[in-house]
Design a protein around this motif. Structure first.
Motif, PDB file in Angstrom:
ATOM      1  N   ALA A   1       3.946   3.621  26.567  1.00 54.71           N
ATOM      2  CA  ALA A   1       3.614   2.988  27.851  1.00 54.71           C
ATOM      3  C   ALA A   1       4.295   3.778  28.961  1.00 54.71           C
ATOM      4  O   ALA A   1       5.507   3.972  28.935  1.00 54.71           O
ATOM      5  CB  ALA A   1       4.081   1.534  27.854  1.00 54.71           C
ATOM      6  N   GLU A   2       3.499   4.240  29.911  1.00 56.39           N
ATOM      7  CA  GLU A   2       4.030   5.048  31.002  1.00 56.39           C
ATOM      8  C   GLU A   2       3.417   4.585  32.326  1.00 56.39           C
ATOM      9  O   GLU A   2       2.207   4.708  32.525  1.00 56.39           O
ATOM     10  CB  GLU A   2       3.710   6.538  30.778  1.00 56.39           C
ATOM     11  N   GLY A   3       4.265   4.023  33.184  1.00 61.71           N
ATOM     12  CA  GLY A   3       3.790   3.587  34.497  1.00 61.71           C
ATOM     13  C   GLY A   3       2.687   2.560  34.422  1.00 61.71           C
ATOM     14  O   GLY A   3       1.727   2.614  35.202  1.00 61.71           O
ATOM     15  N   GLY A   4       2.793   1.645  33.488  1.00 59.85           N
ATOM     16  CA  GLY A   4       1.782   0.597  33.358  1.00 59.85           C
ATOM     17  C   GLY A   4       0.522   1.046  32.633  1.00 59.85           C
ATOM     18  O   GLY A   4      -0.441   0.279  32.541  1.00 59.85           O
ATOM     19  N   LYS A   5       0.509   2.274  32.128  1.00 58.25           N
ATOM     20  CA  LYS A   5      -0.652   2.789  31.403  1.00 58.25           C
ATOM     21  C   LYS A   5      -0.269   3.081  29.954  1.00 58.25           C
ATOM     22  O   LYS A   5       0.869   3.435  29.665  1.00 58.25           O
ATOM     23  CB  LYS A   5      -1.166   4.064  32.060  1.00 58.25           C
ATOM     24  N   LEU A   6      -1.247   2.923  29.073  1.00 52.39           N
ATOM     25  CA  LEU A   6      -1.033   3.259  27.665  1.00 52.39           C
ATOM     26  C   LEU A   6      -1.464   4.699  27.433  1.00 52.39           C
ATOM     27  O   LEU A   6      -2.580   5.096  27.777  1.00 52.39           O
ATOM     28  CB  LEU A   6      -1.851   2.340  26.754  1.00 52.39           C
ATOM     29  N   MET A   7      -0.573   5.477  26.851  1.00 48.03           N
ATOM     30  CA  MET A   7      -0.856   6.871  26.536  1.00 48.03           C
ATOM     31  C   MET A   7      -0.873   7.041  25.013  1.00 48.03           C
ATOM     32  O   MET A   7      -0.116   6.387  24.293  1.00 48.03           O
ATOM     33  CB  MET A   7       0.200   7.786  27.146  1.00 48.03           C
ATOM     34  N   LEU A   8      -1.730   7.923  24.546  1.00 48.67           N
ATOM     35  CA  LEU A   8      -1.832   8.196  23.116  1.00 48.67           C
ATOM     36  C   LEU A   8      -1.664   9.690  22.890  1.00 48.67           C
ATOM     37  O   LEU A   8      -2.407  10.504  23.449  1.00 48.67           O
ATOM     38  CB  LEU A   8      -3.197   7.750  22.582  1.00 48.67           C
ATOM     39  N   ALA A   9      -0.663  10.042  22.094  1.00 51.15           N
ATOM     40  CA  ALA A   9      -0.463  11.434  21.692  1.00 51.15           C
ATOM     41  C   ALA A   9      -1.081  11.596  20.309  1.00 51.15           C
ATOM     42  O   ALA A   9      -0.611  10.989  19.335  1.00 51.15           O
ATOM     43  CB  ALA A   9       1.015  11.787  21.673  1.00 51.15           C
TER      44      ALA A   9
END
Length: 368
Positions: free
Chosen positions: A248-256
């Motif tokens: 979770a980064e800045g209210g967004k979900l990130m997927l690596a």
């Protein structure tokens, strides 16, 4: 036709449990396909429905009637076998009518039933031949005709196409589909071929080790597999399963997606609370081959660009199956026939994240 209800059914031979708490409800006119690898218990379950074997626990009902203790002849079912099981010394007409004759059905009624079934299956011109004079596909039609004349409540098919060559299998698959559409028959069909399952079924039960892994429509099984086994068993090529990490980064979900420094990072479109709860945890990312390299999509805000390296390209005519490196991991993609790339080339493709399925890295169950 009839409905079929299988409740908490178990089958064991001594200490060896073959089927474990099977629960399936098949509606009137449904086409249920039991699919799974060899030894998963699908043919055993069909035998229990037919009454060819006894259940260890649970209940089987046809409509509202409990049939656990009924003889096969009293269940009003008809079965089509893999081996055709035709009488070589009888004509096709005699093979089809034999069961009716054993039930003391009148000659006029028998002849009409045989004629109707033969016309429906387009074998009326073969009625006076013997099985040895027929092709494999024609023999299978005769076996189906013998079941049809019975007008049973439920049809059971036990891998009926496995003895046919590839082209005949496709042709007979189409004929069985047409037959179901014409008759509205209730059918239970066993196969290990996931293409047969996807093309024929209104409902699919995917089995492994005597357990139903998922029960649903073909679309549900394909788009929202319950676990990684279903994801890889259903679909050709199968779903790509890629190690990934959610954050979770800045209210967004990130997927690596992928491994180490080569991992590709995406901002995910809106996800469920269950998916969001996995932020900071490893997951398995599932992507169907057709979700990679898309030119457009119904949800353009879910498309993301990613760099890949082409490894192998297999033209099939209408499209190209490609193996490529994405995030340091090999994946399969289905690309358009006019794809301009070649093996060894690095290029950018778009991935449709609306088709993304995430699985728990430990349990391998889908995160809903």
């Amino acid at each position: 036709m009839a409905s079929l209800h299988i409740s908490n059914v178990r089958k064991a031979y001594g200490a060896t449990e073959i089927l474990k708490n099977i629960n399936i409800d098949v509606g009137d006119g449904d086409f249920l396909v039991l699919v799974g690898p060899s030894g998963c218990g699908k043919s055993t379950l069909l035998s229990l429905i037919a009454g060819l074997d006894t259940i260890s626990d649970g209940e089987i009902r046809i409509d509202s009637d409990r049939v656990n203790d009924l003889h096969p002849s009293e269940r009003d079912i008809a079965m089509v076998f893999q081996s055709y099981a035709l009488y070589p010394n009888m004509t096709i007409g005699q093979n089809i009518s034999f069961g009716l004759e054993m039930r003391k059905v009148g000659k006029a009624e028998r002849e009409k039933a045989v004629s109707d079934a033969a016309k429906l299956l387009q074998i009326d011109h073969l009625i006076n031949r013997r099985p040895g004079q027929l092709s494999g596909g024609q023999r299978q039609r005769v076996a189906m005709g013998r079941a049809l004349v019975r007008n049973p409540k439920i049809f059971l098919f036990d891998e009926p196409l496995s003895n046919l060559d590839a082209k005949l299998r496709v042709d007979m698959r189409t004929e069985i589909k047409k037959l179901h559409q014409r008759l509205g028959a209730t059918i239970v069909y066993v196969t290990h071929d996931q293409i047969e399952a996807m093309t024929l079924a209104t409902r699919i039960a995917v089995m492994k080790g005597g357990v139903i892994q998922q029960f649903g429509t073909p679309a549900e099984i394909y788009s929202a597999p319950a676990n990684t086994f279903v994801a890889t068993f259903m679909g050709s090529p199968s779903m790509n399963l890629i190690p990934a990490m959610l954050s979770a980064e800045g209210g967004k979900l990130m997927l690596a997606v992928g491994q180490g420094s080569a991992a590709a990072r995406f901002e995910l479109p809106p996800q469920s609370a269950a998916v969001a709860s996995y932020a900071g945890k490893p997951v398995i990312a599932g992507l169907r081959p057709e979700a990679i390299g898309v030119e457009g999509g119904r949800t353009p805000d879910a498309l993301r660009e990613v760099e890949v390296k082409m490894l192998v390209m297999e033209p099939t005519g209408p499209d190209v199956f490609a193996v490529m490196e994405l995030g340091g991991v090999e994946v399969a993609a289905r690309l358009g026939a006019d794809v301009p790339h070649s093996p060894g080339e690095r290029c950018k493709l778009r991935v449709d994240l609306s088709k993304l399925v995430l699985f728990d890295a430990q349990t391998e169950e889908r995160i809903a």
